[in-house]
Design a protein around this motif. Structure first.
Motif, mmCIF file in Angstrom:
data_model
loop_
_atom_site.group_PDB
_atom_site.id
_atom_site.type_symbol
_atom_site.label_atom_id
_atom_site.label_comp_id
_atom_site.label_asym_id
_atom_site.label_seq_id
_atom_site.Cartn_x
_atom_site.Cartn_y
_atom_site.Cartn_z
ATOM 1 N N ASN A 79 0.897 -1.174 0.157
ATOM 2 C CA ASN A 79 0.030 0.138 0.101
ATOM 3 C C ASN A 79 0.978 1.411 0.107
ATOM 4 O O ASN A 79 0.743 2.059 0.942
ATOM 5 C CB ASN A 79 -0.825 -0.012 1.319
ATOM 6 N N ASP A 81 2.395 4.694 -1.725
ATOM 7 C CA ASP A 81 1.825 5.945 -2.622
ATOM 8 C C ASP A 81 3.459 6.826 -2.693
ATOM 9 O O ASP A 81 3.561 7.430 -1.772
ATOM 10 C CB ASP A 81 0.775 6.544 -1.873
ATOM 11 N N SER A 146 -6.319 8.458 -3.481
ATOM 12 C CA SER A 146 -5.324 7.552 -3.341
ATOM 13 C C SER A 146 -5.898 6.204 -3.118
ATOM 14 O O SER A 146 -6.978 5.879 -2.284
ATOM 15 C CB SER A 146 -4.712 7.891 -2.155
ATOM 16 N N HIS A 148 -5.783 1.879 -2.562
ATOM 17 C CA HIS A 148 -4.825 0.803 -1.657
ATOM 18 C C HIS A 148 -5.067 -0.547 -1.886
ATOM 19 O O HIS A 148 -6.346 -0.516 -2.048
ATOM 20 C CB HIS A 148 -4.765 1.160 -0.247
ATOM 21 N N THR A 154 -5.128 2.304 4.663
ATOM 22 C CA THR A 154 -4.530 3.494 4.338
ATOM 23 C C THR A 154 -3.396 3.189 3.383
ATOM 24 O O THR A 154 -3.045 2.215 3.435
ATOM 25 C CB THR A 154 -4.103 4.174 5.353
ATOM 26 N N ASN A 155 -2.837 4.182 2.911
ATOM 27 C CA ASN A 155 -1.526 4.049 2.147
ATOM 28 C C ASN A 155 -0.312 4.491 3.001
ATOM 29 O O ASN A 155 -0.326 5.462 3.691
ATOM 30 C CB ASN A 155 -1.552 4.757 0.829
ATOM 31 N N GLU A 156 0.842 4.202 2.597
ATOM 32 C CA GLU A 156 2.152 4.542 3.241
ATOM 33 C C GLU A 156 2.872 5.357 2.170
ATOM 34 O O GLU A 156 2.606 5.084 1.164
ATOM 35 C CB GLU A 156 3.010 3.264 3.692
ATOM 36 N N THR A 157 3.375 6.456 2.659
ATOM 37 C CA THR A 157 4.409 7.313 1.946
ATOM 38 C C THR A 157 5.916 6.991 2.400
ATOM 39 O O THR A 157 6.089 6.422 3.232
ATOM 40 C CB THR A 157 3.977 8.840 1.990
#
Length: 239
Positions: A79, A81, A146, A148, A154-157
């Motif tokens: 996940n 981004d 965004s 996933h 959620t997404n990770e950056t």
């Protein structure tokens, strides 16, 4: 007639002196504003370069290590981004180029007055830079559109993922460069917020320059109309 001529000449001399003082004041103010805009442009240019310098190494680290995933050495989550990092580098590049063009234009010698063109360009520069930095910061925070994979909320950056690992856990070593990448991405975001403030200051200074330029243009037009009226009056009197 001599008395009338003397009075008219005295009034004309007084108006000319006042006009000269207005022009002198305007030129001094414009010179100050010109140097302020160049200084702010240099600062924005340096900060934008710093944003790129902060965000580029983590991005390169990701590119160098993401290719290990097929070999079972994945460092990055599913996940993930990458868009905030790319947006930050794009923001820094855009603001760098805009300010570089302004600095070169403002410092380039010219036989003609460039007060109005520089006022216009600095205003456009400030507005465009402010919008670019603000949109980038908001995009980094909210990450619209965004997506996933299933099973993730959620997404990770680059920032969130590396900062999760930088302190390490019991029995787990920190992946190489993760601490550095966390610090760099954090600094890059902070510098983008600083850019918003810098562009606001540039906008205020540009607005002041434009206001002074319009004010002196109005005064010049009024002086021109008064001089035309005096010439017409003298012509009619002599006839």
């Amino acid at each position: 007639m001599a008395s009338t001529s003397s009075i008219t000449g005295s009034q004309g001399s007084g108006r000319a002196s006042s006009s000269d003082m207005d022009e002198s004041t305007f030129l001094k103010r414009n010179r100050t504003i010109h140097f302020l805009r160049i200084a702010l442009s240099f600062l924005a240019f340096a900060i934008a370069i710093a944003v790129i310098a902060c965000e580029a190494p983590p991005l390169q680290h990701y590119k160098d290590t993401s290719q290990w995933a097929p070999a079972g050495l994945a460092l990055w989550p599913l996940n993930f981004d990458l868009r905030p990092t790319i947006a930050a580098i794009a923001c820094g590049s855009i603001i760098t180029m805009m300010n570089l063009v302004y600095i070169v234009t403002a410092l380039m010698p010219s036989p003609h007055s460039r007060i109005k063109p520089l006022n216009i360009y600095s205003s456009v520069l400030a507005f465009a830079g402010f919008v670019t930095a603000l949109v980038t910061v908001l995009f980094t925070i909210y990450r619209p559109s965004s997506n996933h994979p299933a099973g993730f909320n959620t997404n990770e950056t680059l920032h969130s993922w590396t900062c999760k690992w930088k302190t390490g856990t019991d029995g787990t070593s920190i992946p190489r460069h993760f601490e550095r990448d966390c610090m760099n991405t954090r600094a890059g975001f902070a510098l983008m917020c600083v850019l918003i403030g810098m562009e606001m200051l540039m906008g205020i200074v540009a607005a002041a320059g434009t206001w002074f330029q319009r004010d002196v243009s109005r005064r010049r037009e009024q002086q021109f109309q008064v001089e035309k009226l005096e010439i017409a009056s003298k012509h009619a009197y002599h006839q």
